[in-house]
Design a protein around this motif. Structure first.
Motif, short mmCIF file in Angstrom:
data_model
loop_
_atom_site.label_atom_id
_atom_site.label_comp_id
_atom_site.label_asym_id
_atom_site.label_seq_id
_atom_site.Cartn_x
_atom_site.Cartn_y
_atom_site.Cartn_z
N LEU A 1 -38.53 -95.24 16.43
CA LEU A 1 -39.13 -96.57 16.54
C LEU A 1 -39.62 -96.83 17.97
N ALA A 2 -38.84 -96.39 18.95
CA ALA A 2 -39.26 -96.56 20.34
C ALA A 2 -40.54 -95.78 20.63
N LEU A 3 -40.60 -94.56 20.14
CA LEU A 3 -41.80 -93.74 20.34
C LEU A 3 -43.01 -94.36 19.66
N LEU A 4 -42.82 -94.85 18.44
CA LEU A 4 -43.93 -95.48 17.72
C LEU A 4 -44.43 -96.71 18.45
N GLY A 5 -43.50 -97.49 19.01
CA GLY A 5 -43.92 -98.65 19.79
C GLY A 5 -44.77 -98.27 20.98
N ALA A 6 -44.39 -97.20 21.67
CA ALA A 6 -45.18 -96.75 22.82
C ALA A 6 -46.55 -96.25 22.38
N PHE A 7 -46.60 -95.50 21.30
CA PHE A 7 -47.88 -94.90 20.91
C PHE A 7 -48.80 -95.87 20.20
N PHE A 8 -48.28 -97.00 19.77
CA PHE A 8 -49.19 -98.07 19.35
C PHE A 8 -50.07 -98.47 20.53
N PHE A 9 -49.49 -98.59 21.71
CA PHE A 9 -50.25 -99.00 22.89
C PHE A 9 -51.13 -97.87 23.43
N LYS B 1 -38.00 -87.46 28.87
CA LYS B 1 -38.26 -87.76 30.27
C LYS B 1 -39.67 -87.30 30.66
N ARG B 2 -40.05 -86.13 30.18
CA ARG B 2 -41.39 -85.61 30.48
C ARG B 2 -42.47 -86.52 29.91
N LEU B 3 -42.22 -87.07 28.73
CA LEU B 3 -43.20 -87.95 28.11
C LEU B 3 -43.43 -89.19 28.96
N ARG B 4 -42.38 -89.74 29.55
CA ARG B 4 -42.54 -90.92 30.41
C ARG B 4 -43.46 -90.61 31.59
N VAL B 5 -43.30 -89.44 32.18
CA VAL B 5 -44.15 -89.05 33.31
C VAL B 5 -45.59 -88.89 32.86
N PHE C 1 -45.07 -85.01 19.76
CA PHE C 1 -44.70 -84.25 18.57
C PHE C 1 -43.27 -83.70 18.71
N ILE C 2 -42.95 -83.21 19.91
CA ILE C 2 -41.61 -82.68 20.15
C ILE C 2 -40.57 -83.78 20.00
N VAL C 3 -40.88 -84.94 20.57
CA VAL C 3 -39.94 -86.07 20.50
C VAL C 3 -39.75 -86.53 19.06
N VAL C 4 -40.83 -86.59 18.29
CA VAL C 4 -40.72 -86.95 16.87
C VAL C 4 -39.78 -85.99 16.17
N ASP C 5 -39.96 -84.70 16.39
CA ASP C 5 -39.16 -83.70 15.71
C ASP C 5 -37.68 -83.83 16.07
N ARG C 6 -37.38 -84.25 17.30
CA ARG C 6 -35.99 -84.41 17.75
C ARG C 6 -35.33 -85.67 17.21
N HIS C 7 -36.15 -86.69 16.91
CA HIS C 7 -35.59 -87.98 16.52
C HIS C 7 -35.73 -88.29 15.03
N ALA C 8 -36.48 -87.48 14.28
CA ALA C 8 -36.63 -87.74 12.85
C ALA C 8 -35.32 -87.46 12.13
N PRO C 9 -34.82 -88.38 11.31
CA PRO C 9 -33.61 -88.11 10.54
C PRO C 9 -33.81 -86.92 9.61
N ARG C 10 -32.70 -86.28 9.24
CA ARG C 10 -32.79 -85.12 8.36
C ARG C 10 -33.58 -85.44 7.10
N THR D 1 -36.84 -98.34 26.61
CA THR D 1 -36.06 -97.72 25.52
C THR D 1 -35.51 -96.36 25.93
N GLY D 2 -35.43 -96.12 27.24
CA GLY D 2 -34.98 -94.82 27.72
C GLY D 2 -33.61 -94.43 27.20
N ARG D 3 -32.69 -95.38 27.09
CA ARG D 3 -31.34 -95.07 26.61
C ARG D 3 -31.36 -94.64 25.16
N VAL D 4 -32.20 -95.29 24.35
CA VAL D 4 -32.30 -94.93 22.93
C VAL D 4 -32.94 -93.55 22.78
N LEU D 5 -33.98 -93.30 23.54
CA LEU D 5 -34.67 -92.01 23.44
C LEU D 5 -33.83 -90.87 23.97
#
Length: 419
Positions: A214-222, A276-280, A320-329, A384-388
């Motif tokens: 959800l945090a990633l989706l919020g960022a990529f909306f912008f 962290k890399r994505l934030r940079v 894409f990497i972050v999605v793969d790490r955070h998507a539920p099974r 949302t750094g703590r959540v990510l």
């Protein structure tokens, strides 16, 4: 740089899956320009053309996560190919019925949009099975992002060629027939036929129950908002300079920058957590958008557009990497489809906001929307750094299917390091 990409393309099935997916996505990548050209050729107004294109875009945004969830539940061939055929039939009905009756026209483009097959998410679910090692999967994500830029550059050119050779209606029919062939190529491949999602926990929210996603989706909306606003701002800039060709130069420069950035990003292995890399990367993306508000002369503005594009493909590849790490099974295709949807909705919002910005404050204000979108995306990631920082799964990659790859982790590999 090229050696890593060639290594991936030489892998069995990889070139076929990448090519088939890009060809299969051609109708979606060119739909907006094809709908506008057809509507204008039929005597419809720009307002009607925009409304039909918007209806298609919103329908696609609704359909992608639903079809992505269906792929996770029932497999790729049983969803992707029927969806591609239904989408093509919807667009064919639009081309054949014309605009004599608007309700069927809207219904046709909505059907075409809702049933656009989630080939993009499907490909990213297949990469781990085909490529095995995590470093190769990450490079494939970057190659995927670069290939998208090529498609979005050459696709509209193909549409205009078909229109000039035949007609806008013929362009709609041919492009969608080609799209079905691309989807067919993918679903007949062995990786697509044998891929199965891991068992999923029954939950009505599906992939959206992941706070990190959800945090990633919020960022990529912008991020999408920023990119969508640039398309409108570029038209306003071209109008200011009295040459339509200026718009083409700006968009080409933006795409060239993305190609260069994506190729460079995928050419090396990256250490550390991708979040962290994505934030940079997003911070650099926002920094690249801000100078566009200066609106200098055409040569300097073209250079600024190229610079603004450099970090777009790396941001997408890293996401894409972050999605793969955070998507539920069991939700990986759905999760990737949500990213596509959110990005597209953001782009639509950007076009909607940039128009009034031009009217109120001129071209510079419309480019300021892009800068504001980039900054907002960065702020979401920071907030949302703590959540990510807490992915659903660890960085291990296993040869097999979907998130946990159907086997034991490859020894000696941790995120960002060579095996």
């Amino acid at each position: 740089m090229a050696a890593g990409y060639l290594d991936i393309l030489r892998t069995r099935h990889a070139a076929r899956l990448l090519t088939g997916t890009l060809v299969g996505r051609l109708p979606n990548g060119t739909a907006h320009i094809a709908i506008v050209l057809f509507t204008r050729a039929e005597g419809g107004s720009y307002t009607l053309a925009g409304a039909l294109a918007a209806a298609y875009g919103l329908a696609t945004a609704v359909g992608q996560p639903l079809l992505g969830r269906a792929v996770d539940l029932y497999g790729q061939p049983r969803v992707q190919l029927p969806a591609a055929v239904l989408s093509a039939l919807g667009m064919a009905a639009f081309a054949l019925l014309g605009l004599d009756r608007l309700l069927p026209a809207y219904a046709a483009v909505i059907v075409a949009g809702v049933f656009t097959p989630p080939l993009e998410g499907g490909l990213r679910a297949l990469w781990p099975t085909v490529l095995g090692r995590e470093d190769r999967v990450h490079r494939a994500y970057a190659m995927d992002a670069v290939a998208q830029e090529v498609m979005f550059t050459l696709g509209p050119l193909l549409v205009t060629v078909l229109v000039s050779l035949w007609s806008p209606a013929a362009a709609l029919l041919v492009i969608n027939a080609i799209g079905v062939l691309g989807a067919l190529s993918v679903v007949l491949s062995e990786p697509s036929r044998t891929w199965r999602s891991v068992p999923r926990e029954a939950h009505w929210l599906g992939a959206l129950r992941s706070p990190g996603l959800l945090a990633l989706l919020g960022a990529f909306f912008f991020v999408g908002l920023a990119l969508g606003s640039i398309t409108v701002a570029g038209v306003a800039y071209a109008d200011d300079h009295g040459r339509e060709s200026v718009y083409g130069w700006l968009m080409a420069a933006l795409g060239l920058g993305a190609l260069i950035g994506g190729a460079a990003y995928g050419a090396r292995q990256w250490a550390g957590a991708p979040e962290k890399r994505l934030r940079v990367i997003v911070g650099l993306l926002a920094l690249g958008y801000l100078p566009l508000t200066l609106t200098p002369g055409v040569p300097a503005m073209t250079a600024l557009a190229a610079l603004a594009g450099v970090f777009l493909a790396p941001a997408i590849a890293c996401s894409f990497i972050v999605v793969d790490r955070h998507a539920p099974r069991g939700t990986v295709t759905e999760a990737f489809s949500w990213l596509v949807t959110t990005f597209g909705v953001g782009a639509a919002a950007g076009t909607a906001v940039a128009g009034p910005a031009v009217e109120l404050g001129g071209t510079a204000w419309s480019f300021a929307v892009a800068g504001a979108g980039g900054v907002a995306a960065l702020l979401v990631l920071l907030a949302t750094g703590r959540v990510l920082a807490v992915p659903v799964r660890g960085p291990e990659v296993v040869a097999g299917s979907e998130n946990d790859r159907n086997g034991a982790a490859e020894p000696g590999f941790s995120s960002g390091h060579k095996a």
